[in-house]
Design a protein around this motif. Structure first.
Motif, PDB file in Angstrom:
ATOM      1  N   ASP A   5       0.973  -1.371   0.208  1.00 11.76           N
ATOM      2  CA  ASP A   5       0.028  -0.220   0.039  1.00 11.76           C
ATOM      3  C   ASP A   5       1.054   0.623   0.520  1.00 11.76           C
ATOM      4  OD1 ASP A   5      -1.771   1.814  -0.147  1.00 11.76           O
ATOM      5  OD2 ASP A   5      -2.629   1.221   2.716  1.00 11.76           O
ATOM      6  N   GLU A   6       1.114   1.749  -1.471  1.00 11.77           N
ATOM      7  CA  GLU A   6       2.072   2.815  -1.349  1.00 11.77           C
ATOM      8  C   GLU A   6       1.669   3.511  -2.746  1.00 11.77           C
ATOM      9  OE1 GLU A   6       5.411   0.828  -1.048  1.00 11.77           O
ATOM     10  OE2 GLU A   6       6.168   0.134  -3.421  1.00 11.77           O
ATOM     11  N   ALA A   7       2.451   4.735  -2.434  1.00 10.17           N
ATOM     12  CA  ALA A   7       2.064   5.662  -4.119  1.00 10.17           C
ATOM     13  C   ALA A   7       2.243   4.873  -5.125  1.00 10.17           C
ATOM     14  CB  ALA A   7       2.844   6.741  -3.481  1.00 10.17           C
ATOM     15  N   GLY A   8       2.031   4.910  -6.359  1.00 10.43           N
ATOM     16  CA  GLY A   8       2.826   3.917  -7.022  1.00 10.43           C
ATOM     17  C   GLY A   8       3.162   3.053  -7.456  1.00 10.43           C
ATOM     18  N   GLY A   9       2.596   2.111  -6.069  1.00 13.56           N
ATOM     19  CA  GLY A   9       3.381   0.558  -6.513  1.00 13.56           C
ATOM     20  C   GLY A   9       1.873  -0.136  -7.678  1.00 13.56           C
ATOM     21  N   ILE A  10       0.893   0.177  -8.060  1.00  9.26           N
ATOM     22  CA  ILE A  10       0.420  -0.286  -9.781  1.00  9.26           C
ATOM     23  C   ILE A  10       1.106   0.372 -10.935  1.00  9.26           C
ATOM     24  CG2 ILE A  10      -2.701  -0.259 -10.632  1.00  9.26           C
ATOM     25  CD1 ILE A  10      -3.144  -0.256  -8.218  1.00  9.26           C
ATOM     26  N   ALA A  11       1.518   1.789 -11.044  1.00  4.17           N
ATOM     27  CA  ALA A  11       2.105   1.736 -11.696  1.00  4.17           C
ATOM     28  C   ALA A  11       3.573   1.088 -12.093  1.00  4.17           C
ATOM     29  CB  ALA A  11       2.760   3.220 -11.838  1.00  4.17           C
ATOM     30  N   THR A  12       4.294   0.707 -11.159  1.00  7.94           N
ATOM     31  CA  THR A  12       5.614  -0.514 -11.068  1.00  7.94           C
ATOM     32  C   THR A  12       5.163  -0.970 -11.559  1.00  7.94           C
ATOM     33  OG1 THR A  12       6.423   1.303  -8.918  1.00  7.94           O
ATOM     34  CG2 THR A  12       6.978  -0.892  -9.678  1.00  7.94           C
ATOM     35  N   ILE A  13       3.928  -2.016 -11.186  1.00  2.76           N
ATOM     36  CA  ILE A  13       4.001  -3.683 -12.092  1.00  2.76           C
ATOM     37  C   ILE A  13       3.680  -3.246 -13.142  1.00  2.76           C
ATOM     38  CG2 ILE A  13       2.211  -5.150 -11.581  1.00  2.76           C
ATOM     39  CD1 ILE A  13       2.494  -4.952  -8.355  1.00  2.76           C
ATOM     40  N   ALA A  14       2.835  -1.547 -13.626  1.00  2.00           N
ATOM     41  CA  ALA A  14       1.815  -1.418 -14.972  1.00  2.00           C
ATOM     42  C   ALA A  14       3.556  -1.902 -15.969  1.00  2.00           C
ATOM     43  CB  ALA A  14       1.289  -0.572 -14.637  1.00  2.00           C
ATOM     44  N   THR A  15       4.472  -0.626 -15.337  1.00  2.00           N
ATOM     45  CA  THR A  15       5.784  -0.506 -16.164  1.00  2.00           C
ATOM     46  C   THR A  15       6.500  -1.884 -16.240  1.00  2.00           C
ATOM     47  OG1 THR A  15       5.174   1.551 -14.919  1.00  2.00           O
ATOM     48  CG2 THR A  15       7.741   0.924 -16.724  1.00  2.00           C
ATOM     49  N   ILE A  16       6.972  -2.804 -15.320  1.00  8.34           N
ATOM     50  CA  ILE A  16       6.993  -3.889 -15.054  1.00  8.34           C
ATOM     51  C   ILE A  16       6.579  -4.696 -16.758  1.00  8.34           C
ATOM     52  CG2 ILE A  16       7.553  -5.737 -13.966  1.00  8.34           C
ATOM     53  CD1 ILE A  16       7.785  -4.486 -11.891  1.00  8.34           C
ATOM     54  N   LEU A  17       5.059  -4.843 -16.721  1.00  7.12           N
ATOM     55  CA  LEU A  17       4.186  -5.721 -17.716  1.00  7.12           C
ATOM     56  C   LEU A  17       4.814  -5.074 -19.003  1.00  7.12           C
ATOM     57  CD1 LEU A  17       1.476  -6.981 -15.846  1.00  7.12           C
ATOM     58  CD2 LEU A  17       3.316  -7.645 -16.099  1.00  7.12           C
ATOM     59  N   ALA A  18       4.484  -3.854 -18.866  1.00  4.90           N
ATOM     60  CA  ALA A  18       4.386  -2.990 -20.771  1.00  4.90           C
ATOM     61  C   ALA A  18       5.693  -3.115 -20.651  1.00  4.90           C
ATOM     62  CB  ALA A  18       4.700  -1.606 -19.898  1.00  4.90           C
ATOM     63  N   MET A  19       7.162  -3.383 -20.150  1.00  7.11           N
ATOM     64  CA  MET A  19       8.590  -3.079 -20.732  1.00  7.11           C
ATOM     65  C   MET A  19       8.607  -4.564 -21.508  1.00  7.11           C
ATOM     66  SD  MET A  19      11.239  -0.482 -17.908  1.00  7.11           S
ATOM     67  CE  MET A  19      12.098  -1.097 -19.520  1.00  7.11           C
ATOM     68  N   ASP A  20       7.907  -5.274 -21.105  1.00  8.99           N
ATOM     69  CA  ASP A  20       8.153  -6.477 -21.545  1.00  8.99           C
ATOM     70  C   ASP A  20       6.815  -7.251 -22.383  1.00  8.99           C
ATOM     71  OD1 ASP A  20       7.767 -10.330 -21.450  1.00  8.99           O
ATOM     72  OD2 ASP A  20       9.264  -9.248 -21.401  1.00  8.99           O
ATOM     73  N   LYS A  21       6.326  -5.460 -22.810  1.00  6.64           N
ATOM     74  CA  LYS A  21       5.350  -5.528 -23.734  1.00  6.64           C
ATOM     75  C   LYS A  21       4.040  -6.636 -23.830  1.00  6.64           C
ATOM     76  CE  LYS A  21       8.565  -3.930 -27.750  1.00  6.64           C
ATOM     77  NZ  LYS A  21       8.522  -3.071 -26.740  1.00  6.64           N
ATOM     78  N   ILE A  22       3.937  -6.861 -23.003  1.00  6.74           N
ATOM     79  CA  ILE A  22       2.637  -7.369 -22.646  1.00  6.74           C
ATOM     80  C   ILE A  22       1.857  -6.424 -22.363  1.00  6.74           C
ATOM     81  CG2 ILE A  22       1.735  -9.325 -20.389  1.00  6.74           C
ATOM     82  CD1 ILE A  22       4.539  -9.962 -19.983  1.00  6.74           C
ATOM     83  N   SER A  23       0.138  -6.985 -22.633  1.00 10.64           N
ATOM     84  CA  SER A  23      -0.850  -5.706 -22.262  1.00 10.64           C
ATOM     85  C   SER A  23      -2.390  -6.486 -21.546  1.00 10.64           C
ATOM     86  CB  SER A  23      -1.782  -5.717 -23.579  1.00 10.64           C
ATOM     87  OG  SER A  23      -0.781  -5.752 -24.844  1.00 10.64           O
ATOM     88  N   ILE A  24      -2.417  -5.500 -20.833  1.00 12.81           N
ATOM     89  CA  ILE A  24      -2.899  -5.773 -19.313  1.00 12.81           C
ATOM     90  C   ILE A  24      -4.955  -5.245 -20.059  1.00 12.81           C
ATOM     91  CG2 ILE A  24      -4.147  -4.895 -17.597  1.00 12.81           C
ATOM     92  CD1 ILE A  24      -1.286  -4.347 -16.918  1.00 12.81           C
ATOM     93  N   LYS A  25      -5.439  -5.951 -19.912  1.00 13.40           N
ATOM     94  CA  LYS A  25      -7.178  -6.464 -20.733  1.00 13.40           C
ATOM     95  C   LYS A  25      -8.209  -5.234 -19.199  1.00 13.40           C
ATOM     96  CE  LYS A  25     -10.926  -8.723 -21.720  1.00 13.40           C
ATOM     97  NZ  LYS A  25     -11.864  -9.915 -21.999  1.00 13.40           N
ATOM     98  N   ASN A  26      -7.773  -5.355 -17.844  1.00 12.91           N
ATOM     99  CA  ASN A  26      -8.210  -4.833 -17.096  1.00 12.91           C
ATOM    100  C   ASN A  26      -7.180  -5.082 -15.576  1.00 12.91           C
ATOM    101  OD1 ASN A  26      -9.866  -3.303 -15.301  1.00 12.91           O
ATOM    102  ND2 ASN A  26     -11.791  -5.321 -16.525  1.00 12.91           N
ATOM    103  N   ILE A  27      -7.491  -4.041 -15.097  1.00 17.02           N
ATOM    104  CA  ILE A  27      -6.462  -3.660 -13.657  1.00 17.02           C
ATOM    105  C   ILE A  27      -7.076  -3.408 -12.490  1.00 17.02           C
ATOM    106  CG2 ILE A  27      -5.115  -1.950 -13.878  1.00 17.02           C
ATOM    107  CD1 ILE A  27      -2.770  -3.479 -12.904  1.00 17.02           C
ATOM    108  N   GLY A  28      -7.180  -3.940 -11.515  1.00 15.57           N
ATOM    109  CA  GLY A  28      -8.325  -3.149 -10.004  1.00 15.57           C
ATOM    110  C   GLY A  28      -7.685  -4.147  -8.846  1.00 15.57           C
ATOM    111  N   ILE A  29      -7.460  -3.069  -7.949  1.00 19.63           N
ATOM    112  CA  ILE A  29      -7.825  -3.330  -6.423  1.00 19.63           C
ATOM    113  C   ILE A  29      -9.021  -3.995  -5.734  1.00 19.63           C
ATOM    114  CG2 ILE A  29      -7.073  -2.944  -4.285  1.00 19.63           C
ATOM    115  CD1 ILE A  29      -5.020  -0.411  -5.216  1.00 19.63           C
TER     116      ILE A  29
END
Length: 118
Positions: free
Chosen positions: A56-80
């Motif tokens: 539970d920290e600022a930027g946690g979701i962004a970090t994970i989205a970035t990790i996946l995007a850098m490997d060219k993995i598309s996300i259909k949906n994301i949420g807590i």
């Protein structure tokens, strides 16, 4: 004013003294319903979903989205997701394809994230 509620789910009845407990039960039920994937009409489509513990920290979701995007993995949906099954907040990530989900699992585990597969 007398409040009387009967709940077949928990076989509970109240005269107003248990209002908070009843409210919590309905809130918990709503959260559970909201956690169920909605599918289009017609044939049931396979969902490619993983659940991930996240700090539970600022930027946690962004970090994970970035990790996946850098490997060219598309996300259909994301949420807590907040429900009793996970006790704390957990990130739900849905993918378009099974291969993308499997690559994401391997990548996130490599970075020491706790991943739940279903």
């Amino acid at each position: 004013m007398l409040i009387q509620i009967r709940c077949s789910v928990d076989n509970c009845a109240t005269d107003g003294k248990e209002a908070d407990a009843i409210y919590q039960m309905f809130a918990s039920s709503r959260d559970y319903r909201d956690s169920i994937d909605v599918v289009d009409n017609g044939p049931i489509r396979k969902a490619y979903v993983l659940y991930l513990d996240i700090a539970d920290e600022a930027g946690g979701i962004a970090t994970i989205a970035t990790i996946l995007a850098m490997d060219k993995i598309s996300i259909k949906n994301i949420g807590i997701i907040h429900n009793r099954e996970f006790e704390q907040g957990v990130l739900k990530i849905e993918f378009y394809e099974e291969d993308a989900m499997e690559r994401a699992i391997a990548l996130l585990k490599k970075r020491n994230y706790i991943v739940y597969e279903r």
